[in-house]
Write a protein that holds these residues in place. Structure first.
Motif, PDB file in Angstrom:
ATOM      1  N   SER A   1       0.832  -1.203   0.000  1.00  0.00           N
ATOM      2  CA  SER A   1       0.000   0.000   0.000  1.00  0.00           C
ATOM      3  C   SER A   1       0.869   1.256   0.000  1.00  0.00           C
ATOM      4  O   SER A   1       0.622   2.205  -0.750  1.00  0.00           O
ATOM      5  CB  SER A   1      -0.938   0.006   1.206  1.00  0.00           C
ATOM      6  OG  SER A   1      -1.717   1.175   1.218  1.00  0.00           O
ATOM      7  N   MET A   2       1.922   1.250   0.808  1.00  0.00           N
ATOM      8  CA  MET A   2       2.849   2.380   0.828  1.00  0.00           C
ATOM      9  C   MET A   2       3.501   2.575  -0.530  1.00  0.00           C
ATOM     10  O   MET A   2       3.643   3.715  -1.020  1.00  0.00           O
ATOM     11  CB  MET A   2       3.931   2.150   1.886  1.00  0.00           C
ATOM     12  CG  MET A   2       3.438   2.190   3.310  1.00  0.00           C
ATOM     13  SD  MET A   2       4.792   1.761   4.443  1.00  0.00           S
ATOM     14  CE  MET A   2       3.864   1.380   5.928  1.00  0.00           C
TER      15      MET A   2
ATOM     16  N   ASN B   1       0.933   4.028  -3.007  1.00  0.00           N
ATOM     17  CA  ASN B   1       0.730   5.445  -2.670  1.00  0.00           C
ATOM     18  C   ASN B   1       1.922   6.300  -3.094  1.00  0.00           C
ATOM     19  O   ASN B   1       1.748   7.421  -3.571  1.00  0.00           O
ATOM     20  CB  ASN B   1       0.467   5.603  -1.170  1.00  0.00           C
ATOM     21  CG  ASN B   1      -0.978   5.385  -0.800  1.00  0.00           C
ATOM     22  OD1 ASN B   1      -1.840   6.199  -1.121  1.00  0.00           O
ATOM     23  ND2 ASN B   1      -1.266   4.267  -0.136  1.00  0.00           N
TER      24      ASN B   1
ATOM     25  N   VAL C   1      -0.852   6.874  -6.539  1.00  0.00           N
ATOM     26  CA  VAL C   1      -2.183   6.264  -6.645  1.00  0.00           C
ATOM     27  C   VAL C   1      -2.677   5.956  -5.234  1.00  0.00           C
ATOM     28  O   VAL C   1      -1.968   5.316  -4.457  1.00  0.00           O
ATOM     29  CB  VAL C   1      -2.134   4.980  -7.498  1.00  0.00           C
ATOM     30  CG1 VAL C   1      -3.446   4.215  -7.421  1.00  0.00           C
ATOM     31  CG2 VAL C   1      -1.811   5.334  -8.942  1.00  0.00           C
ATOM     32  N   PRO C   2      -3.896   6.404  -4.887  1.00  0.00           N
ATOM     33  CA  PRO C   2      -4.399   6.137  -3.541  1.00  0.00           C
ATOM     34  C   PRO C   2      -4.684   4.651  -3.328  1.00  0.00           C
ATOM     35  O   PRO C   2      -5.308   4.004  -4.169  1.00  0.00           O
ATOM     36  CB  PRO C   2      -5.686   6.965  -3.467  1.00  0.00           C
ATOM     37  CG  PRO C   2      -6.116   7.141  -4.886  1.00  0.00           C
ATOM     38  CD  PRO C   2      -4.859   7.158  -5.702  1.00  0.00           C
ATOM     39  N   ALA C   3      -4.175   4.128  -2.228  1.00  0.00           N
ATOM     40  CA  ALA C   3      -4.371   2.718  -1.892  1.00  0.00           C
ATOM     41  C   ALA C   3      -4.546   2.587  -0.392  1.00  0.00           C
ATOM     42  O   ALA C   3      -3.996   3.392   0.369  1.00  0.00           O
ATOM     43  CB  ALA C   3      -3.174   1.888  -2.360  1.00  0.00           C
ATOM     44  N   GLN C   4      -5.312   1.583   0.008  1.00  0.00           N
ATOM     45  CA  GLN C   4      -5.460   1.278   1.433  1.00  0.00           C
ATOM     46  C   GLN C   4      -5.345  -0.218   1.639  1.00  0.00           C
ATOM     47  O   GLN C   4      -5.798  -1.007   0.790  1.00  0.00           O
ATOM     48  CB  GLN C   4      -6.790   1.776   1.984  1.00  0.00           C
ATOM     49  CG  GLN C   4      -6.792   3.261   2.254  1.00  0.00           C
ATOM     50  CD  GLN C   4      -7.926   3.676   3.182  1.00  0.00           C
ATOM     51  OE1 GLN C   4      -8.994   3.075   3.187  1.00  0.00           O
ATOM     52  NE2 GLN C   4      -7.697   4.721   3.949  1.00  0.00           N
TER      53      GLN C   4
ATOM     54  N   GLN D   1      -9.885   4.085  -5.000  1.00  0.00           N
ATOM     55  CA  GLN D   1      -8.669   3.581  -4.374  1.00  0.00           C
ATOM     56  C   GLN D   1      -8.352   2.175  -4.852  1.00  0.00           C
ATOM     57  O   GLN D   1      -9.233   1.443  -5.302  1.00  0.00           O
ATOM     58  CB  GLN D   1      -8.833   3.565  -2.851  1.00  0.00           C
ATOM     59  CG  GLN D   1      -9.024   4.927  -2.242  1.00  0.00           C
ATOM     60  CD  GLN D   1      -9.139   4.854  -0.734  1.00  0.00           C
ATOM     61  OE1 GLN D   1      -9.415   3.805  -0.170  1.00  0.00           O
ATOM     62  NE2 GLN D   1      -8.937   5.985  -0.086  1.00  0.00           N
TER      63      GLN D   1
END
Length: 199
Positions: free
Chosen positions: A82-83, A86, A90-93, A129
């Motif tokens: 995820s890091m 990001n 690109v937004p990721a969670q 996301q």
């Protein structure tokens, strides 16, 4: 636009450079206009290392505690990936199996999925996301962390793809297909052309 579930095994995320390569592939898929859910295994030999460490402490570890321990590897991978996504803009969670809505029975070490409620994952992808899910794990009706056994990350990916009505489920691996046994251990293992849902 397609909804694509991608699963990456431990060798695909074995180190930082491998993790960055996976992140680039995920971002390329999203930048091509697709919604992306990623299921990730523990990095390299992390699970085996955790098993070895537990064995140095006791030869009778409670199954519940082992499941809590063994899910740590996938949690590390999901967070780092995820890091990395990001960091590419690109937004990721990241989500644990429990957060992803993977409900299981209470058979620690070999839990079966009994229900899927992936509301948070569906909301994340609707919001644009990338959802990155820890494979191999879920949560029991008693709210205990459970593991799905070997191959559990593949199971996670397929179950999420079905629950989300994904267009495609891509399993990235370092072998040519599904074998009757681990071909690195069993020389006479053969590739299976079909497999039943139960298998």
């Amino acid at each position: 636009m397609a909804l694509i579930v991608q699963k990456y095994g431990g060798s695909s995320v074995a180190d930082v450079e491998a993790m960055k390569r996976v992140a680039r592939r995920v971002v390329e898929t999203r930048n091509a206009g697709h919604q992306v859910v990623v299921v990730v295994s523990a990095m390299g030999d992390t699970t085996d290392d955790l098993l070895d460490t537990a064995a140095q402490i006791t030869d009778r570890a409670p199954d519940r505690e082992m499941d809590i321990l063994l899910t740590a590897g996938e949690r590390i991978s999901m967070s780092l990936l995820s890091m990395a996504v990001n960091a590419l803009g690109v937004p990721a969670q990241a989500y644990t199996g429990a957060q992803a809505g993977i409900r299981t029975d209470s058979h620690f070490g070999r839990a079966q999925i009994i229900g899927m409620v992936p509301e948070r994952i569906a909301r994340a992808i609707r919001d644009g996301q990338v959802a990155i899910v820890a494979g191999f794990q879920g949560v029991s009706e008693d709210a205990d962390v459970t593991t799905l056994g070997r191959g559990g990350s593949d199971t996670t990916a397929v179950a999420l793809a079905a629950a989300l009505h994904a267009d495609v489920c891509e399993i990235y691996t370092d072998v040519d297909g599904l074998f009757s046994a681990d071909p690195r251990i069993v020389p006479k293992a053969h590739r299976l052309r079909t497999i039943s849902q139960e298998e």
